[in-house]
Design a protein around this motif. Structure first.
Motif, PDB file in Angstrom:
ATOM      1  N   HIS A  64     107.263 109.261 -17.928  1.00  0.00           N
ATOM      2  CA  HIS A  64     106.067 107.914 -17.321  1.00  0.00           C
ATOM      3  C   HIS A  64     104.786 107.952 -16.759  1.00  0.00           C
ATOM      4  O   HIS A  64     104.327 106.915 -16.568  1.00  0.00           O
ATOM      5  CB  HIS A  64     107.051 108.345 -15.784  1.00  0.00           C
ATOM      6  CG  HIS A  64     106.015 108.805 -15.052  1.00  0.00           C
ATOM      7  ND1 HIS A  64     106.989 110.264 -14.765  1.00  0.00           N
ATOM      8  CD2 HIS A  64     105.643 108.967 -13.921  1.00  0.00           C
ATOM      9  CE1 HIS A  64     105.631 111.418 -13.998  1.00  0.00           C
ATOM     10  NE2 HIS A  64     105.047 110.298 -13.367  1.00  0.00           N
ATOM     11  N   HIS A  89     117.852 106.860 -11.577  1.00  0.00           N
ATOM     12  CA  HIS A  89     116.279 107.631 -11.679  1.00  0.00           C
ATOM     13  C   HIS A  89     116.422 108.964 -11.598  1.00  0.00           C
ATOM     14  O   HIS A  89     116.057 109.281 -10.215  1.00  0.00           O
ATOM     15  CB  HIS A  89     115.243 106.367 -11.181  1.00  0.00           C
ATOM     16  CG  HIS A  89     113.725 107.087 -11.959  1.00  0.00           C
ATOM     17  ND1 HIS A  89     113.945 106.233 -13.311  1.00  0.00           N
ATOM     18  CD2 HIS A  89     113.176 108.252 -11.497  1.00  0.00           C
ATOM     19  CE1 HIS A  89     112.245 107.263 -13.216  1.00  0.00           C
ATOM     20  NE2 HIS A  89     112.321 108.186 -12.194  1.00  0.00           N
ATOM     21  N   VAL A  90     116.206 109.651 -11.996  1.00  0.00           N
ATOM     22  CA  VAL A  90     116.078 111.104 -11.672  1.00  0.00           C
ATOM     23  C   VAL A  90     115.005 111.614 -12.400  1.00  0.00           C
ATOM     24  O   VAL A  90     114.575 111.091 -13.630  1.00  0.00           O
ATOM     25  CB  VAL A  90     117.067 112.067 -12.545  1.00  0.00           C
ATOM     26  CG1 VAL A  90     116.769 113.426 -12.360  1.00  0.00           C
ATOM     27  CG2 VAL A  90     118.451 111.250 -12.715  1.00  0.00           C
ATOM     28  N   HIS A  91     114.013 112.447 -11.837  1.00  0.00           N
ATOM     29  CA  HIS A  91     112.893 112.506 -12.030  1.00  0.00           C
ATOM     30  C   HIS A  91     112.751 114.117 -12.575  1.00  0.00           C
ATOM     31  O   HIS A  91     113.221 115.280 -11.902  1.00  0.00           O
ATOM     32  CB  HIS A  91     111.587 113.196 -10.642  1.00  0.00           C
ATOM     33  CG  HIS A  91     111.233 111.485 -10.450  1.00  0.00           C
ATOM     34  ND1 HIS A  91     110.779 110.217 -10.637  1.00  0.00           N
ATOM     35  CD2 HIS A  91     111.786 111.172  -9.219  1.00  0.00           C
ATOM     36  CE1 HIS A  91     110.890 110.028  -9.929  1.00  0.00           C
ATOM     37  NE2 HIS A  91     111.010 110.154  -8.471  1.00  0.00           N
ATOM     38  N   CYS A  97     111.582 111.260 -17.149  1.00  0.00           N
ATOM     39  CA  CYS A  97     111.764 111.048 -16.325  1.00  0.00           C
ATOM     40  C   CYS A  97     113.644 110.558 -17.312  1.00  0.00           C
ATOM     41  O   CYS A  97     113.340 110.337 -18.554  1.00  0.00           O
ATOM     42  CB  CYS A  97     112.002 108.829 -15.572  1.00  0.00           C
ATOM     43  SG  CYS A  97     109.455 109.228 -14.739  1.00  0.00           S
TER      44      CYS A  97
HETATM   45 NI    NI Z   1     110.504 109.597 -12.717  1.00  0.00          NI
END
Ligand code: NI
Length: 139
Positions: A64, A89-91, A97
């Protein structure tokens, strides 16, 4: 299987040997089971390539920190003819991401949608899976 119809299939010995080996590896108990799955897959493929509405899942891994990438991916989803039903969305870590996007539409529209997202500069890895409810398929 009740009401099943028997038919015979001609194959070369070599092809049949390969088929039997694969059935064994995949844990099929008989040849008919394998043939049924192949025919179903063939029919699903036809449904996917046709005018029917199908469902697609796109997974993207991207950094990102790449300039304007997040905005660009969002913009592409809003602009597409594919209808995005849901996205998650997964960080993953400081940089990366994971995005999972579920969309509906005609097969061709979904494929183009996935290709554009996956091909966007900065996307490190992408996968596209397309499926249907199989509602057109007999059991
Ligand atoms: Ni993210």
């Amino acid at each position: 299987m009740s009401g099943a119809i028997r038919f015979s299939v001609s194959l070369s010995e070599e092809l049949l040997e390969k088929y039997d080996r694969l059935l064994d590896e995949k844990g099929y108990s008989n040849r008919s089971e394998g043939i049924r799955d192949l025919i179903r897959d063939f029919l699903v493929q036809q449904e996917i390539e046709g005018d029917e509405e199908v469902v697609g899942v796109v997974t993207l891994v991207y950094d990102h920190h790449v300039r304007e990438l997040t905005e660009k991916l969002i913009e592409l989803q809003h602009k597409s003819k594919a209808v995005v039903i849901s996205s998650m969305h997964v960080h993953l870590d400081h940089h990366n991401c994971l995005e999972v996007i579920v969309a509906r539409g005609k097969g061709i529209v979904l494929r183009q949608f996935a290709d554009i997202l996956i091909g966007t500069r900065g996307v490190k890895h992408g996968k596209f899976v397309i499926t249907t409810t199989g509602s057109q398929l007999p059991r």
